[in-house]
Design an enzyme around this catalytic site. Structure first.
Site, PDB file in Angstrom:
ATOM      1  N   THR A   1      -6.118   2.380  -5.172  1.00  0.00           N
ATOM      2  CA  THR A   1      -5.886   0.941  -4.975  1.00  0.00           C
ATOM      3  C   THR A   1      -6.648   0.105  -5.998  1.00  0.00           C
ATOM      4  O   THR A   1      -6.098  -0.814  -6.601  1.00  0.00           O
ATOM      5  CB  THR A   1      -6.340   0.506  -3.563  1.00  0.00           C
ATOM      6  OG1 THR A   1      -5.458   1.033  -2.588  1.00  0.00           O
ATOM      7  CG2 THR A   1      -6.350  -1.011  -3.425  1.00  0.00           C
TER       8      THR A   1
ATOM      9  N   ASP B   1       1.253   0.185  -5.000  1.00  0.00           N
ATOM     10  CA  ASP B   1       0.050   0.477  -5.815  1.00  0.00           C
ATOM     11  C   ASP B   1       0.026   1.901  -6.357  1.00  0.00           C
ATOM     12  O   ASP B   1      -0.441   2.146  -7.462  1.00  0.00           O
ATOM     13  CB  ASP B   1      -1.255   0.129  -5.076  1.00  0.00           C
ATOM     14  CG  ASP B   1      -1.531   0.974  -3.835  1.00  0.00           C
ATOM     15  OD1 ASP B   1      -0.584   1.561  -3.257  1.00  0.00           O
ATOM     16  OD2 ASP B   1      -2.708   1.033  -3.421  1.00  0.00           O
TER      17      ASP B   1
ATOM     18  N   GLU C   1       0.812  -1.205   0.000  1.00  0.00           N
ATOM     19  CA  GLU C   1       0.000   0.000   0.000  1.00  0.00           C
ATOM     20  C   GLU C   1       0.853   1.266   0.000  1.00  0.00           C
ATOM     21  O   GLU C   1       1.764   1.411   0.823  1.00  0.00           O
ATOM     22  CB  GLU C   1      -0.946  -0.021   1.217  1.00  0.00           C
ATOM     23  CG  GLU C   1      -1.847   1.190   1.340  1.00  0.00           C
ATOM     24  CD  GLU C   1      -2.733   1.423   0.113  1.00  0.00           C
ATOM     25  OE1 GLU C   1      -3.306   0.438  -0.404  1.00  0.00           O
ATOM     26  OE2 GLU C   1      -2.834   2.580  -0.330  1.00  0.00           O
TER      27      GLU C   1
HETATM   28  C1  GP9 Z   1      -8.900  -0.074   1.189  1.00  0.00           C
HETATM   29  C2  GP9 Z   1      -7.497   0.094   0.710  1.00  0.00           C
HETATM   30  C3  GP9 Z   1      -7.149   1.549   0.439  1.00  0.00           C
HETATM   31  O1  GP9 Z   1      -9.397  -1.360   1.227  1.00  0.00           O
HETATM   32  O2  GP9 Z   1      -7.208  -0.786  -0.302  1.00  0.00           O
HETATM   33  O3  GP9 Z   1      -7.536   2.060  -0.796  1.00  0.00           O
HETATM   34  P1  GP9 Z   1      -6.937   3.438  -1.381  1.00  0.00           P
HETATM   35  O4  GP9 Z   1      -7.434   4.559  -0.497  1.00  0.00           O
HETATM   36  O5  GP9 Z   1      -5.441   3.358  -1.356  1.00  0.00           O
HETATM   37  O6  GP9 Z   1      -7.473   3.514  -2.764  1.00  0.00           O
HETATM   38 MN    MN Z   2      -3.908   2.216  -2.190  1.00  0.00          MN
END
Ligand code: GP9
Ligand code: MN
Length: 438
Positions: A82, A259, A38
Site C-alpha cells: 500500500t 493498489d 485496496e
Molecule cells: C493499512 C493498509 C494495508 O493501513 O493500507 O496495507 P497493505 O498491507 O496493503 O500494505
Molecule cells: Mn494495500
C-alpha cells in the site's frame, strides 16, 4: 552532490512527456478525489460469479462515457505494498527495492508531492481519510512531509464494537464517517480515501454481505476475495450517491486505482479455473497478468473511453497534474502522463521485470529473460529472434537505469538540493494532525 542532482535533472528532462492539449487543464480548479481500492485487481471488472456481477457499480463506472478507464494498467509496488502505491501516486518516484520507503525514509526525506504542488500552485486544501491508526506505514510523518493539510485517521471516526476488521474500519463506515469532515474542507480539495476491507484474508462478517454468493473453490481466500470486493463496490456506490446529493460531484474529478494484487501468486492456481484456465497450464505470464489493477478517471464532461495504453502507478501523478492544468516539466517525476502522445509504455515492475505493449519480460532462475507475447501468452524463443533479443536487452537497460535513478534520488535524499521554480519546500513542523477540526 551537486553533480548527482544535475545528472538526475538531465535524465528527468529526457523522460518528460508533454501534455495532451485535449486533456490539459480539463479539471482545472476541480476537487480531486482519489479512491484507493485496496488489493483490487482488474480481472474483477465485469467478472461474474454464477451470473452475478461482483462489482456492478465499478463496472458501470468503467464503461461510463465520462470515465477514462485503462485496461493495461499495472501496479508497480515492492515490499511496501500500500505505502509503495501511495508513494508513487504522490511523488512520481518508485518505492525502494527492499522494504517500505514510507517506513525507511518517509520521516526524513524531502518530498515534492501532490498535496504540496496542488496546494501551492492552485490553492488546494489536502486531506487523507483512513480508518486505521495514523502511524500505520508511518503515514502520520510522511503526510506532513508531503504537505497534507489534514489526516483523518481512525481517531476521527465514531466506532462501535464491530465497526472495524483486521485492517481498520469497514469501508462503508469509514466513508460515511468521512463526510462530516469533507463537507468542511475548503474547496478545491485534493483528498485521498484509503479503503481497507478488501484486504487479505478477505473475511467479511455475514451482516455485511448483502447476499452475494462466493464461488466455491477449495481455497477460502480465493472465495472470500469476491465477497469483500463486492462489499467495497457497494461502499463506493453509497459514497458516490453522497457526492452527487451533496453537489460535490459536479465540481470534482474522481480517480480510482487498485493498489496491488489481492490474491498472491501462490493462490493463483486456485483462482485459475474461475478464469477458465486449467491450473496445470498456469504460467508466470498468467501471474504477471494478474498484476493489472484498475485505473479510472471520472469527471462530468470528461471525454471517456477504454484506453488500451500500457502504464502503471508511476504514471498517475503527471497524468493528474496535467488534467489539473499544472505542467510537470520542472518536477522530478519518473513516469509519464498516460494521456500524452509521448507517453512511455514500458511498465516497470519493482523487481526489474517489465511489460511493453507486445511483450512481457520476466526472468528465469538464472536471471535470463523469459519473453512472452502479450496477445497469446506464448514464450518466445529468443535464440531464434536475435533482433528481439537485442531489443529486450535495450529495454532491460532502460528499466534498470530508471529504477536506479529513483533509488539514487530517494536514498540520497536528493530533492533537498533542488527546488522547482515557484515551489516552496515543505516544513513538516507546520502540520499537526491531532483532531484539529473537531
Ligand atoms: C493499512 C493498509 C494495508 O493501513 O493500507 O496495507 P497493505 O498491507 O496493503 O500494505
Ligand atoms: Mn494495500
Amino acid at each position: 552532490v551537486g553533480t548527482d542532482m544535475d545528472d538526475v535533472l538531465t535524465e528527468v528532462k529526457k523522460n518528460y512527456a508533454k501534455p495532451n492539449p485535449v486533456y490539459f487543464g480539463k479539471a482545472k480548479g476541480k476537487n480531486i478525489i482519489v479512491i484507493h481500492l485496496e488489493s483490487f485487481q482488474q480481472f474483477l471488472i465485469n467478472y461474474k460469479v454464477n451470473g452475478q456481477e461482483v462489482t456492478p457499480f465499478l463496472n458501470s463506472l468503467y464503461s461510463d462515457k465520462n470515465t477514462m478507464s485503462f485496461d493495461n494498467f499495472y501496479h508497480e509496488v515492492g515490499q511496501g505494498k500500500t505505502s509503495d502505491a501511495e508513494n508513487m501516486l504522490e511523488t512520481g518516484l518508485f518505492g525502494l527495492p527492499e522494504g517500505s520507503l514510507f517506513s525507511k525514509l518517509g520521516s526524513d526525506n524531502t518530498f515534492q508531492a501532490a498535496p504540496a504542488i496542488l496546494g501551492q500552485q492552485d490553492g488546494y486544501t489536502s486531506a487523507v481519510f483512513h480508518g486505521n491508526i495514523g502511524s500505520f506505514w508511518n503515514r502520520d510523518n510522511v503526510y506532513k512531509n508531503m504537505g497534507y493539510d489534514y489526516f483523518f485517521d481512525s481517531t476521527y471516526f465514531n466506532k462501535t464494537d464491530n465497526s472495524s476488521l483486521e485492517y481498520g474500519m469497514k469501508d462503508k463506515l469509514m466513508l460515511s464517517e468521512s463526510v462530516k469532515y469533507l463537507e468542511q474542507l475548503q474547496q478545491p480539495f485534493y483528498t485521498k480515501f484509503i479503503t481497507v476491507t478488501n484486504h487479505y484474508p478477505f473475511e467479511l462478517p455475514d451482516e455485511d454481505n448483502d447476499g452475494f454468493q462466493a464461488p466455491n473453490t477449495n481455497n477460502s481466500a480465493v472465495n472470500n476475495y469476491f465477497l469483500t470486493a463486492h462489499y467495497l463496490d457497494n461502499a463506493l456506490e453509497e459514497f458516490f450517491n453522497y457526492l452527487k446529493s451533496s453537489g460535490i460531484y459536479d465540481n470534482s474529478m474522481i480517480v480510482l486505482y487498485g493498489d496491488h494484487y489481492g490474491l498472491s501468486n501462490n493462490q493463483n492456481p486456485d483462482l485459475a479455473p474461475l478464469l477458465g484456465i486449467n491450473s496445470d497450464n498456469w504460467t508466470d505470464f498468467n501471474d504477471s497478468q494478474m498484476q493489472k489493477v484498475p485505473f479510472m478517471i471520472h469527471m462530468k464532461g470528461l471525454k471517456g473511453g477504454i484506453n488500451h495504453s500500457y502504464g502503471g502507478e508511476i504514471d498517475v501523478l503527471p497524468t493528474i497534474l496535467h488534467l489539473a492544468g499544472i505542467n510537470t516539466k520542472q518536477y522530478v517525476q519518473l513516469g509519464t502522463d498516460l494521456l500524452s502522445k509521448q507517453h512511455n509504455q514500458i511498465v516497470i515492475f519493482r523487481n526489474k521485470n517489465f511489460v511493453t505493449p507486445h511483450y512481457t519480460v520476466l526472468k528465469d532462475g538464472n536471471g535470463d529473460p523469459k519473453v512472452y507475447k502479450n496477445k497469446t501468452g506464448e514464450l518466445v524463443d529468443l535464440s531464434q529472434n536475435p533482433e528481439l533479443k537485442q531489443k529486450v536487452a535495450k529495454w532491460q537497460q532502460y528499466v534498470n537505469d530508471k529504477l536506479k535513478l529513483s533509488d539514487t534520488i530517494n536514498n540520497k535524499n536528493l530533492l533537498r538540493f533542488y527546488t522547482p521554480t515557484g515551489f516552496t519546500p515543505v516544513d513538516s513542523k507546520e502540520y499537526n494532525y491531532q483532531n484539529e477540526i473537531q
